[in-house]
Design a protein around this motif. Sequence first.
Motif, PDB file in Angstrom:
ATOM      1  N   ILE A  47       0.833  -1.205   0.000  1.00 56.01           N
ATOM      2  CA  ILE A  47       0.000   0.000   0.000  1.00 56.01           C
ATOM      3  C   ILE A  47       0.870   1.258   0.000  1.00 56.01           C
ATOM      4  CG2 ILE A  47      -1.594   1.291   1.500  1.00 56.01           C
ATOM      5  CD1 ILE A  47      -2.967  -1.555   1.877  1.00 56.01           C
ATOM      6  N   GLU A  48       1.904   1.257   0.829  1.00 54.66           N
ATOM      7  CA  GLU A  48       2.786   2.434   0.879  1.00 54.66           C
ATOM      8  C   GLU A  48       3.516   2.634  -0.452  1.00 54.66           C
ATOM      9  OE1 GLU A  48       5.294   2.572   4.370  1.00 54.66           O
ATOM     10  OE2 GLU A  48       3.575   2.234   5.689  1.00 54.66           O
ATOM     11  N   ARG A  49       3.976   1.551  -1.036  1.00 52.60           N
ATOM     12  CA  ARG A  49       4.705   1.678  -2.311  1.00 52.60           C
ATOM     13  C   ARG A  49       3.775   2.128  -3.433  1.00 52.60           C
ATOM     14  NH1 ARG A  49       7.976  -3.865  -2.873  1.00 52.60           N
ATOM     15  NH2 ARG A  49       8.550  -2.981  -4.902  1.00 52.60           N
ATOM     16  N   LEU A  50       2.545   1.585  -3.457  1.00 50.42           N
ATOM     17  CA  LEU A  50       1.598   1.973  -4.513  1.00 50.42           C
ATOM     18  C   LEU A  50       1.218   3.450  -4.392  1.00 50.42           C
ATOM     19  CD1 LEU A  50      -0.710  -1.188  -4.538  1.00 50.42           C
ATOM     20  CD2 LEU A  50       0.909  -0.499  -6.332  1.00 50.42           C
ATOM     21  N   VAL A  51       1.003   3.914  -3.158  1.00 50.96           N
ATOM     22  CA  VAL A  51       0.664   5.328  -2.979  1.00 50.96           C
ATOM     23  C   VAL A  51       1.874   6.202  -3.346  1.00 50.96           C
ATOM     24  CG1 VAL A  51       0.008   7.084  -1.275  1.00 50.96           C
ATOM     25  CG2 VAL A  51      -1.184   4.875  -1.321  1.00 50.96           C
ATOM     26  N   GLY A  52       3.069   5.726  -3.007  1.00 49.79           N
ATOM     27  CA  GLY A  52       4.276   6.451  -3.417  1.00 49.79           C
ATOM     28  C   GLY A  52       4.325   6.606  -4.941  1.00 49.79           C
ATOM     29  N   LEU A  53       3.966   5.542  -5.614  1.00 50.55           N
ATOM     30  CA  LEU A  53       3.950   5.544  -7.078  1.00 50.55           C
ATOM     31  C   LEU A  53       2.893   6.507  -7.628  1.00 50.55           C
ATOM     32  CD1 LEU A  53       5.511   3.912  -9.164  1.00 50.55           C
ATOM     33  CD2 LEU A  53       3.715   2.183  -9.061  1.00 50.55           C
ATOM     34  N   ALA A  54       1.752   6.550  -6.920  1.00 48.55           N
ATOM     35  CA  ALA A  54       0.639   7.397  -7.373  1.00 48.55           C
ATOM     36  C   ALA A  54       0.966   8.889  -7.261  1.00 48.55           C
ATOM     37  CB  ALA A  54      -0.627   7.079  -6.582  1.00 48.55           C
ATOM     38  N   GLY A  55       1.980   9.216  -6.453  1.00 47.92           N
ATOM     39  CA  GLY A  55       2.403  10.606  -6.389  1.00 47.92           C
ATOM     40  C   GLY A  55       3.302  10.985  -7.550  1.00 47.92           C
ATOM     41  N   TRP A  56       3.587  10.028  -8.388  1.00 51.92           N
ATOM     42  CA  TRP A  56       4.619  10.174  -9.390  1.00 51.92           C
ATOM     43  C   TRP A  56       4.067   9.970 -10.806  1.00 51.92           C
ATOM     44  CZ3 TRP A  56       8.761   5.808 -10.011  1.00 51.92           C
ATOM     45  CH2 TRP A  56       9.835   6.278 -10.782  1.00 51.92           C
ATOM     46  N   ARG A  57       3.155   9.000 -10.929  1.00 53.92           N
ATOM     47  CA  ARG A  57       2.547   8.687 -12.226  1.00 53.92           C
ATOM     48  C   ARG A  57       1.046   8.519 -12.040  1.00 53.92           C
ATOM     49  NH1 ARG A  57       6.714  10.012 -14.786  1.00 53.92           N
ATOM     50  NH2 ARG A  57       8.432   8.546 -15.020  1.00 53.92           N
ATOM     51  N   LYS A  58       0.302   8.524 -13.146  1.00 53.93           N
ATOM     52  CA  LYS A  58      -1.101   8.149 -13.060  1.00 53.93           C
ATOM     53  C   LYS A  58      -1.177   6.653 -12.772  1.00 53.93           C
ATOM     54  CE  LYS A  58      -5.585   7.841 -15.049  1.00 53.93           C
ATOM     55  NZ  LYS A  58      -6.366   7.571 -16.252  1.00 53.93           N
ATOM     56  N   VAL A  59      -1.775   6.308 -11.633  1.00 54.53           N
ATOM     57  CA  VAL A  59      -1.862   4.914 -11.205  1.00 54.53           C
ATOM     58  C   VAL A  59      -3.317   4.596 -10.891  1.00 54.53           C
ATOM     59  CG1 VAL A  59      -1.212   3.298  -9.383  1.00 54.53           C
ATOM     60  CG2 VAL A  59       0.490   4.864 -10.297  1.00 54.53           C
ATOM     61  N   VAL A  60      -3.789   3.446 -11.350  1.00 52.73           N
ATOM     62  CA  VAL A  60      -5.133   2.966 -11.033  1.00 52.73           C
ATOM     63  C   VAL A  60      -4.964   1.678 -10.236  1.00 52.73           C
ATOM     64  CG1 VAL A  60      -7.376   2.279 -11.970  1.00 52.73           C
ATOM     65  CG2 VAL A  60      -5.972   3.935 -13.225  1.00 52.73           C
ATOM     66  N   LEU A  61      -5.675   1.582  -9.103  1.00 55.18           N
ATOM     67  CA  LEU A  61      -5.515   0.426  -8.223  1.00 55.18           C
ATOM     68  C   LEU A  61      -6.830  -0.357  -8.138  1.00 55.18           C
ATOM     69  CD1 LEU A  61      -3.495   2.191  -5.375  1.00 55.18           C
ATOM     70  CD2 LEU A  61      -2.613   0.960  -7.373  1.00 55.18           C
ATOM     71  N   VAL A  62      -6.754  -1.604  -7.662  1.00 52.73           N
ATOM     72  CA  VAL A  62      -7.976  -2.391  -7.463  1.00 52.73           C
ATOM     73  C   VAL A  62      -8.050  -2.873  -6.015  1.00 52.73           C
ATOM     74  CG1 VAL A  62      -7.891  -3.179  -9.877  1.00 52.73           C
ATOM     75  CG2 VAL A  62      -7.076  -4.696  -8.071  1.00 52.73           C
ATOM     76  N   VAL A  63      -9.267  -3.007  -5.530  1.00 51.07           N
ATOM     77  CA  VAL A  63      -9.497  -3.581  -4.195  1.00 51.07           C
ATOM     78  C   VAL A  63     -10.649  -4.589  -4.298  1.00 51.07           C
ATOM     79  CG1 VAL A  63      -8.721  -1.544  -2.889  1.00 51.07           C
ATOM     80  CG2 VAL A  63     -11.129  -1.746  -3.549  1.00 51.07           C
ATOM     81  N   ASP A  64     -10.651  -5.539  -3.365  1.00 53.26           N
ATOM     82  CA  ASP A  64     -11.820  -6.420  -3.282  1.00 53.26           C
ATOM     83  C   ASP A  64     -12.308  -6.582  -1.844  1.00 53.26           C
ATOM     84  OD1 ASP A  64      -9.941  -8.160  -2.256  1.00 53.26           O
ATOM     85  OD2 ASP A  64     -10.223  -9.722  -3.763  1.00 53.26           O
ATOM     86  N   HIS A  65     -11.790  -5.704  -0.947  1.00 55.40           N
ATOM     87  CA  HIS A  65     -12.223  -5.762   0.449  1.00 55.40           C
ATOM     88  C   HIS A  65     -12.108  -4.367   1.071  1.00 55.40           C
ATOM     89  CE1 HIS A  65     -12.534  -6.931   4.657  1.00 55.40           C
ATOM     90  NE2 HIS A  65     -13.065  -8.057   4.226  1.00 55.40           N
ATOM     91  N   PRO A  66     -13.064  -4.003   1.935  1.00 52.37           N
ATOM     92  CA  PRO A  66     -13.017  -2.657   2.534  1.00 52.37           C
ATOM     93  C   PRO A  66     -11.766  -2.398   3.366  1.00 52.37           C
ATOM     94  CG  PRO A  66     -14.935  -3.915   3.340  1.00 52.37           C
ATOM     95  CD  PRO A  66     -14.321  -4.708   2.254  1.00 52.37           C
ATOM     96  N   THR A  67     -11.203  -3.454   3.987  1.00 57.24           N
ATOM     97  CA  THR A  67     -10.005  -3.252   4.815  1.00 57.24           C
ATOM     98  C   THR A  67      -8.867  -2.665   3.989  1.00 57.24           C
ATOM     99  OG1 THR A  67     -10.669  -5.155   6.121  1.00 57.24           O
ATOM    100  CG2 THR A  67      -8.405  -4.404   6.405  1.00 57.24           C
ATOM    101  N   ALA A  68      -8.671  -3.192   2.792  1.00 54.09           N
ATOM    102  CA  ALA A  68      -7.606  -2.689   1.916  1.00 54.09           C
ATOM    103  C   ALA A  68      -7.930  -1.275   1.443  1.00 54.09           C
ATOM    104  CB  ALA A  68      -7.423  -3.623   0.728  1.00 54.09           C
ATOM    105  N   ALA A  69      -9.216  -1.025   1.164  1.00 54.84           N
ATOM    106  CA  ALA A  69      -9.619   0.310   0.717  1.00 54.84           C
ATOM    107  C   ALA A  69      -9.334   1.338   1.821  1.00 54.84           C
ATOM    108  CB  ALA A  69     -11.102   0.313   0.342  1.00 54.84           C
TER     109      ALA A  69
END
Length: 380
Positions: free
Chosen positions: A109-131
């Motif tokens: 999660i931390e790495r993906l959000v780090g990436l989202a500050g840098w490029r256009k990133v689209v993520l997927v979730v299948d559970h509210p805990t991850a969201a």
Amino acid sequence: TETAMMPPAWNASLVGASRSADRLHTPALVLDLECFEVNVARMVTIARSGQCRLRPHVKGPKSTAVAKALVTAGAEGIACATVFEAETMAGAGLDDLLVTTPLVQQSSIERLVGLAGWRKVVLVVDHPTAAEALSRESVAAGLVIPVLVDVDVGQRRTGVGTEADLVALAMRVNDLPGLRFGGIQAYYGHLQGVADHARRDTLAREQLQRLSAMVAELRRAGLPPEIVTGGGTGTATSDASSCIFTELQPGSFPFIDAAYEKEDLAGDGTAGFRPALFVASTVINAAQPDRVTIDAGMKAIPTDGPAPRVVRSALRYEIAGDEFGFLYPAEGSETLPRLGDRVLIVPPHCDTALNLHRWLHVVRDGTVVDIWEIEARGEW
Ligand code: PLP
Ligand code: MN
């Protein structure tokens, strides 16, 4: 360092006009550029025929050079399976990256959000805990990240299973700060290998009907999905003609492995798609009357999927160890290759084959024209 990124000197010295691929140090992973281009153009046409964007999956190639070639040929955006693939693509300047795996651990999660500050990133979730975890990190980073809800369309691997769970999670994503509900992802991996085109199409259409009911339910809830992504190489013609997907995310189509070359991919005898990925290997022992030994074993050719196929011959390949393979004549009639002869082998499964190698030797008309690094292999 830069030197660490250089291909082995012997093979690098072959790049350029009139340097024959027959001199590659083996085992070597080889990409036939002409076949690659034909396959990619074919998938671009299929996607366009259904007014879908093509967002190729690079879980197989794990290579920024391949990703760039796909974008040049008409791909819009890239799909990745792992955080490291997405980071690698971003590092090479590729943008609009969908990470198709619903990830839950804090480091992801931390790495993906780090990436989202840098490029256009689209993520997927299948559970509210991850969201919720994504929301916390995204808010802390001052971002609003588009998030898709992954839905299970029969594979029972990831994704929410019911319309009610889909709507509830979409609403949760929509309400959470730092996230924007961006749509849905639906991938039916279990249908990709169904050999018969008509049967595969029927099974895909069953799932596509469920998917369109889910989309209707989201609309009723006031959350029309902007992105509906999914589909693979096996189901591409069904996916494109469905009018449900806004984009397709097939991955194997540029390469076509021994599993996919058996499938009638477009209902027309697979005209147009052809194997482009090969393991080049050398006969290192011909002392036995009934078989020869080659230098490609399970470290060079993966063992998942159907039997590897030896190009332009009926020879049968068998794993003979980490570094060795046996070639047998099919009916005892075919003459065996001789010591030092070279063979090309179509791997059973392109994704696992690419992950075994560091360099992709790019060949056109028998000449080595480039060497591409498979940068994101072996790391997550
Ligand atoms: N999307 C997802 C989520 C996948 O897992 C895969 C492959 O496993 C693909 C797309 C690509 O499918 P294919 O290799 O059949 O083209
Ligand atoms: Mn695969």
